[in-house]
Design a protein around this motif. Sequence first.
Motif, PDB file in Angstrom:
ATOM      1  N   ASP A  22      52.812  38.533  27.001  1.00  0.00           N
ATOM      2  CA  ASP A  22      52.840  39.243  25.733  1.00  0.00           C
ATOM      3  C   ASP A  22      53.015  40.736  25.982  1.00  0.00           C
ATOM      4  OD1 ASP A  22      50.409  39.926  26.757  1.00  0.00           O
ATOM      5  OD2 ASP A  22      49.230  38.846  25.266  1.00  0.00           O
ATOM      6  N   LEU A  23      53.052  41.504  24.891  1.00  0.00           N
ATOM      7  CA  LEU A  23      53.246  42.946  25.034  1.00  0.00           C
ATOM      8  C   LEU A  23      52.082  43.599  25.756  1.00  0.00           C
ATOM      9  CD1 LEU A  23      54.725  43.809  21.506  1.00  0.00           C
ATOM     10  CD2 LEU A  23      55.923  43.826  23.706  1.00  0.00           C
ATOM     11  N   LYS A  24      50.883  43.090  25.585  1.00  0.00           N
ATOM     12  CA  LYS A  24      49.729  43.667  26.273  1.00  0.00           C
ATOM     13  C   LYS A  24      49.879  43.530  27.783  1.00  0.00           C
ATOM     14  CE  LYS A  24      46.362  42.957  22.554  1.00  0.00           C
ATOM     15  NZ  LYS A  24      45.084  42.294  22.162  1.00  0.00           N
ATOM     16  N   GLY A  25      50.389  42.384  28.198  1.00  0.00           N
ATOM     17  CA  GLY A  25      50.592  42.171  29.630  1.00  0.00           C
ATOM     18  C   GLY A  25      51.620  43.118  30.197  1.00  0.00           C
ATOM     19  N   LEU A  26      52.721  43.312  29.430  1.00  0.00           N
ATOM     20  CA  LEU A  26      53.756  44.231  29.898  1.00  0.00           C
ATOM     21  C   LEU A  26      53.234  45.667  29.921  1.00  0.00           C
ATOM     22  CD1 LEU A  26      56.665  44.657  30.795  1.00  0.00           C
ATOM     23  CD2 LEU A  26      57.319  44.812  28.368  1.00  0.00           C
ATOM     24  N   ASP A  27      52.433  46.036  28.922  1.00  0.00           N
ATOM     25  CA  ASP A  27      51.851  47.390  28.907  1.00  0.00           C
ATOM     26  C   ASP A  27      50.932  47.594  30.114  1.00  0.00           C
ATOM     27  OD1 ASP A  27      53.192  47.931  26.589  1.00  0.00           O
ATOM     28  OD2 ASP A  27      51.497  47.469  25.265  1.00  0.00           O
ATOM     29  N   LEU A  28      50.173  46.577  30.444  1.00  0.00           N
ATOM     30  CA  LEU A  28      49.275  46.685  31.591  1.00  0.00           C
ATOM     31  C   LEU A  28      50.050  46.906  32.883  1.00  0.00           C
ATOM     32  CD1 LEU A  28      46.526  46.376  33.048  1.00  0.00           C
ATOM     33  CD2 LEU A  28      46.899  43.890  33.012  1.00  0.00           C
ATOM     34  N   VAL A  29      51.089  46.106  33.075  1.00  0.00           N
ATOM     35  CA  VAL A  29      51.871  46.225  34.306  1.00  0.00           C
ATOM     36  C   VAL A  29      52.581  47.574  34.360  1.00  0.00           C
ATOM     37  CG1 VAL A  29      53.750  45.223  35.665  1.00  0.00           C
ATOM     38  CG2 VAL A  29      52.170  43.730  34.435  1.00  0.00           C
ATOM     39  N   GLU A  33      57.087  40.309  34.531  1.00  0.00           N
ATOM     40  CA  GLU A  33      56.421  40.247  33.231  1.00  0.00           C
ATOM     41  C   GLU A  33      57.424  40.404  32.092  1.00  0.00           C
ATOM     42  OE1 GLU A  33      53.583  39.852  30.312  1.00  0.00           O
ATOM     43  OE2 GLU A  33      53.561  39.329  32.440  1.00  0.00           O
ATOM     44  N   GLU A  34      58.389  41.287  32.249  1.00  0.00           N
ATOM     45  CA  GLU A  34      59.370  41.485  31.184  1.00  0.00           C
ATOM     46  C   GLU A  34      60.251  40.255  31.022  1.00  0.00           C
ATOM     47  OE1 GLU A  34      62.620  44.805  29.638  1.00  0.00           O
ATOM     48  OE2 GLU A  34      61.716  45.001  31.625  1.00  0.00           O
ATOM     49  N   THR A  35      60.592  39.609  32.126  1.00  0.00           N
ATOM     50  CA  THR A  35      61.389  38.374  32.054  1.00  0.00           C
ATOM     51  C   THR A  35      60.654  37.307  31.267  1.00  0.00           C
ATOM     52  OG1 THR A  35      62.455  38.833  34.184  1.00  0.00           O
ATOM     53  CG2 THR A  35      62.483  36.554  33.394  1.00  0.00           C
ATOM     54  N   LEU A  36      59.354  37.128  31.562  1.00  0.00           N
ATOM     55  CA  LEU A  36      58.565  36.125  30.855  1.00  0.00           C
ATOM     56  C   LEU A  36      58.452  36.474  29.372  1.00  0.00           C
ATOM     57  CD1 LEU A  36      56.772  33.622  30.853  1.00  0.00           C
ATOM     58  CD2 LEU A  36      54.841  35.080  31.505  1.00  0.00           C
ATOM     59  N   LEU A  37      58.256  37.767  29.078  1.00  0.00           N
ATOM     60  CA  LEU A  37      58.113  38.195  27.689  1.00  0.00           C
ATOM     61  C   LEU A  37      59.389  37.939  26.897  1.00  0.00           C
ATOM     62  CD1 LEU A  37      56.621  39.628  25.391  1.00  0.00           C
ATOM     63  CD2 LEU A  37      57.451  41.815  26.327  1.00  0.00           C
ATOM     64  N   ARG A  38      60.540  38.327  27.448  1.00  0.00           N
ATOM     65  CA  ARG A  38      61.802  38.165  26.718  1.00  0.00           C
ATOM     66  C   ARG A  38      62.146  36.683  26.538  1.00  0.00           C
ATOM     67  NH1 ARG A  38      60.849  42.782  24.680  1.00  0.00           N
ATOM     68  NH2 ARG A  38      61.048  44.537  26.140  1.00  0.00           N
ATOM     69  N   THR A  39      61.853  35.883  27.556  1.00  0.00           N
ATOM     70  CA  THR A  39      62.115  34.439  27.443  1.00  0.00           C
ATOM     71  C   THR A  39      61.278  33.822  26.328  1.00  0.00           C
ATOM     72  OG1 THR A  39      62.616  34.290  29.808  1.00  0.00           O
ATOM     73  CG2 THR A  39      62.078  32.233  28.672  1.00  0.00           C
ATOM     74  N   THR A  40      60.028  34.229  26.259  1.00  0.00           N
ATOM     75  CA  THR A  40      59.140  33.716  25.212  1.00  0.00           C
ATOM     76  C   THR A  40      59.604  34.168  23.841  1.00  0.00           C
ATOM     77  OG1 THR A  40      57.288  33.805  26.781  1.00  0.00           O
ATOM     78  CG2 THR A  40      56.745  33.572  24.454  1.00  0.00           C
ATOM     79  N   TYR A  50      51.148  39.903  41.215  1.00  0.00           N
ATOM     80  CA  TYR A  50      51.335  39.620  39.792  1.00  0.00           C
ATOM     81  C   TYR A  50      52.030  38.277  39.577  1.00  0.00           C
ATOM     82  CZ  TYR A  50      51.629  40.635  34.860  1.00  0.00           C
ATOM     83  OH  TYR A  50      51.452  40.593  33.496  1.00  0.00           O
ATOM     84  N   LEU A  51      52.596  37.730  40.611  1.00  0.00           N
ATOM     85  CA  LEU A  51      53.218  36.414  40.494  1.00  0.00           C
ATOM     86  C   LEU A  51      52.184  35.372  40.077  1.00  0.00           C
ATOM     87  CD1 LEU A  51      55.677  34.586  40.796  1.00  0.00           C
ATOM     88  CD2 LEU A  51      55.107  34.346  43.237  1.00  0.00           C
ATOM     89  N   ASP A  52      50.956  35.504  40.547  1.00  0.00           N
ATOM     90  CA  ASP A  52      49.898  34.568  40.146  1.00  0.00           C
ATOM     91  C   ASP A  52      49.624  34.668  38.642  1.00  0.00           C
ATOM     92  OD1 ASP A  52      49.802  34.017  42.796  1.00  0.00           O
ATOM     93  OD2 ASP A  52      47.711  34.600  43.105  1.00  0.00           O
ATOM     94  N   VAL A  53      49.662  35.893  38.118  1.00  0.00           N
ATOM     95  CA  VAL A  53      49.437  36.098  36.682  1.00  0.00           C
ATOM     96  C   VAL A  53      50.578  35.484  35.877  1.00  0.00           C
ATOM     97  CG1 VAL A  53      49.110  37.800  34.854  1.00  0.00           C
ATOM     98  CG2 VAL A  53      48.128  38.200  37.121  1.00  0.00           C
ATOM     99  N   VAL A  54      51.814  35.729  36.312  1.00  0.00           N
ATOM    100  CA  VAL A  54      52.980  35.182  35.613  1.00  0.00           C
ATOM    101  C   VAL A  54      52.928  33.660  35.609  1.00  0.00           C
ATOM    102  CG1 VAL A  54      55.485  34.944  35.672  1.00  0.00           C
ATOM    103  CG2 VAL A  54      54.436  37.181  36.076  1.00  0.00           C
ATOM    104  N   THR A  55      52.572  33.089  36.741  1.00  0.00           N
ATOM    105  CA  THR A  55      52.469  31.625  36.823  1.00  0.00           C
ATOM    106  C   THR A  55      51.404  31.093  35.864  1.00  0.00           C
ATOM    107  OG1 THR A  55      53.139  31.665  39.149  1.00  0.00           O
ATOM    108  CG2 THR A  55      52.026  29.686  38.371  1.00  0.00           C
TER     109      THR A  55
END
Length: 286
Positions: free
Chosen positions: A1-8, A25-32, A227-232
């Motif tokens: 989400d946007l909070k995750g991207l802001d954090l990173v 994180e941005e890839t996951l956000l845009r895909t979602t 951060y890969l663990d977080v994305v997963t």
Amino acid sequence: DLKGLDLVNSRHNGGVASGLDVAQEETLLRTTQTQAQLRLQQRKNYEDAIAVLLGKPAPEFHLAPNELRAATPPPINAGLPSDLLERRPDVAESERQMASANAQIGVAKAAYYPTIDLFAEAGPQVSNLSSIANVSSVFWAVGANVSESIFTGGARRAQVQFARAGFDANVAGYRNTVLTAFQEVQDDLTALSVFIRAQESQQLAVDAARRTLDISNNRYTGGLVSYLDVVTAQQNLLSNEQQLVSIQGQRLTTSVLLIKALGGGWDASSLAAIQVKPKLRDIITP
């Protein structure tokens, strides 16, 4: 989400996170976000279909978004009478066809009685009356079989046999319709039971995935994992949430199918509206 991207982004600007973390994180956000847009289009299609059913212009009809978990299917009461299925149009139609075919047997039998024109343009049909009156009493005593042979040469018997065959065919059709109705009800009840258990277990999976994401975020913030663990963990949570929504939707759809299979609802007013079954005598009497 946007909070995750802001954090990173914040960590990246502070020199703690890498550009790779931001990109992931941005890839996951845009895909979602893309998936969300496609779902909105799908929802609009359903909304337009509902507008058509209601006879309203599609552009002017809107349904307010609502949490799916707030939609609770009607509870299934134990001991629902099988009489509910008699409300189904296919069962009612088949039953009436069977009753009509049974009545046709009586009509065919009634045709054994000799039919003549008592009055025609030239007056009383004396010849027909006299021909019947002059037949010996044995003719009337032996009954329908002899009269049928004399007057129709077997046509009446064939008509009765044809009517009985039609009745038998309608009975078979009625039986098949009722058995199909019972099967549909049983299938929907079984499916509902499965979806209820599946929803409960999938909710536990979502809760576990959410805890996993919280732990991953804390470990990443503490510098223990990448951060890969977080994305997963985020992808795993999203996948489980989508699965939960799918199960909830299937449960609601199956509830609607059960209502259809029963020919209507099963609340108190619906049960009170069921007509009393006709007596067997009324069913078999032509």
